[in-house]
Design an enzyme around this catalytic site. Sequence first.
Site, PDB file in Angstrom:
ATOM      1  CG  ASP A   1      -1.951   1.090   1.180  1.00 56.66           C
ATOM      2  OD1 ASP A   1      -2.899   0.950   0.392  1.00 56.66           O
ATOM      3  OD2 ASP A   1      -1.818   2.075   1.928  1.00 56.66           O
TER       4      ASP A   1
ATOM      5  CG  ASN B   1      -4.842  11.104  -5.472  1.00 58.09           C
ATOM      6  OD1 ASN B   1      -4.046  11.377  -6.370  1.00 58.09           O
ATOM      7  ND2 ASN B   1      -5.491   9.956  -5.435  1.00 58.09           N
TER       8      ASN B   1
ATOM      9  CG  HIS C   1      -7.653  12.888  -8.466  1.00 56.66           C
ATOM     10  ND1 HIS C   1      -7.700  11.732  -7.715  1.00 56.66           N
ATOM     11  CD2 HIS C   1      -8.501  13.750  -7.865  1.00 56.66           C
ATOM     12  CE1 HIS C   1      -8.535  11.884  -6.706  1.00 56.66           C
ATOM     13  NE2 HIS C   1      -9.043  13.104  -6.775  1.00 56.66           N
TER      14      HIS C   1
ATOM     15  CD  GLU D   1      -4.678   3.762  -1.738  1.00 55.95           C
ATOM     16  OE1 GLU D   1      -4.991   4.023  -0.571  1.00 55.95           O
ATOM     17  OE2 GLU D   1      -5.485   3.826  -2.694  1.00 55.95           O
TER      18      GLU D   1
END
Length: 309
Positions: A172, A180, A185, A216
Amino acid sequence: MQDSFSILLVDDDPTVIGVLGTILQEFGRLRFATSGPDALRMARQSVPDLILMDIEMPGMNGFDVCTAMKGMPLLMDVPIVFITSHEDDEHEVKGLALGAADFITKPPRASQVVARVRMHLRMKQMADALRNAAYQDGLTQIANRRQFEETLHREWLRAQRVGSPTALLMIDIDAFKKYNDHYGHPAGDRCLQAVAQALQQAVHRPADLVARYGGEEFTVLLPETDSCGARFLALHLLQAVAALNLPHARSPVAGHVTLSIGVSAFEEGPATLHAQGGVAHPPVASLLAAADQALYAAKEGGRCQGRYL
């Protein structure tokens, strides 16, 4: 068609290999094996686009090699064309039933060999393009979750059958939502692409699979790998992504993008014993659950680390 292909020629007669090599030199990289075991070893080391193989070889014959390859996720989609002096239907029917793509009779004629090889390479290109569309993540250009889940299922069954270990990494990107929110983005997409490529480049064995699991999150499937090997690779991946030095001003653990990694592994089978004495294999979901729990522990433990439970 592409400019250069990899073709593996398998025959215990060096004369036949020499003739085929001369005929096919225009197609690209040619490799040669004179026995079934050598063919398996070379194909695993570097997966060919096409295999031309003799049926009658001492020890492990062409049918045996074909059966073994079709049982391996890494090699099961490689087309195999048998080169044979047999003209009876029995051999052809058996070969096709085992998964062979075609037959060419000996002695090989140049025009026939070139035409068949060109046709099968073109068909493989088309099949590869369709497979990539179905099994590749559009943003990162690595394997998607569908490919991961199907490969995991096949490798799990193979591990049970041959008694080899299997390991899994769940990965992760730390505080990616904050990334973000801060950078936008489009920058988040570029971050995902950079991390995906760093993971892909850090994993070297052909059978290992790096995939985008969702958002992610990434996974790395490691066949024939024990917990020690998996933990070593996890450390290597942490370092590879840190070396990208992607700025992350909102990260709670570092000024750059970092990872948390959960590591799980089942060894020796994986198998356990029933109280009655029979052998039982844990479901594949247990490997995923263990990796997910280890990932949670890595996050709870401060992130930017790998954990094995």
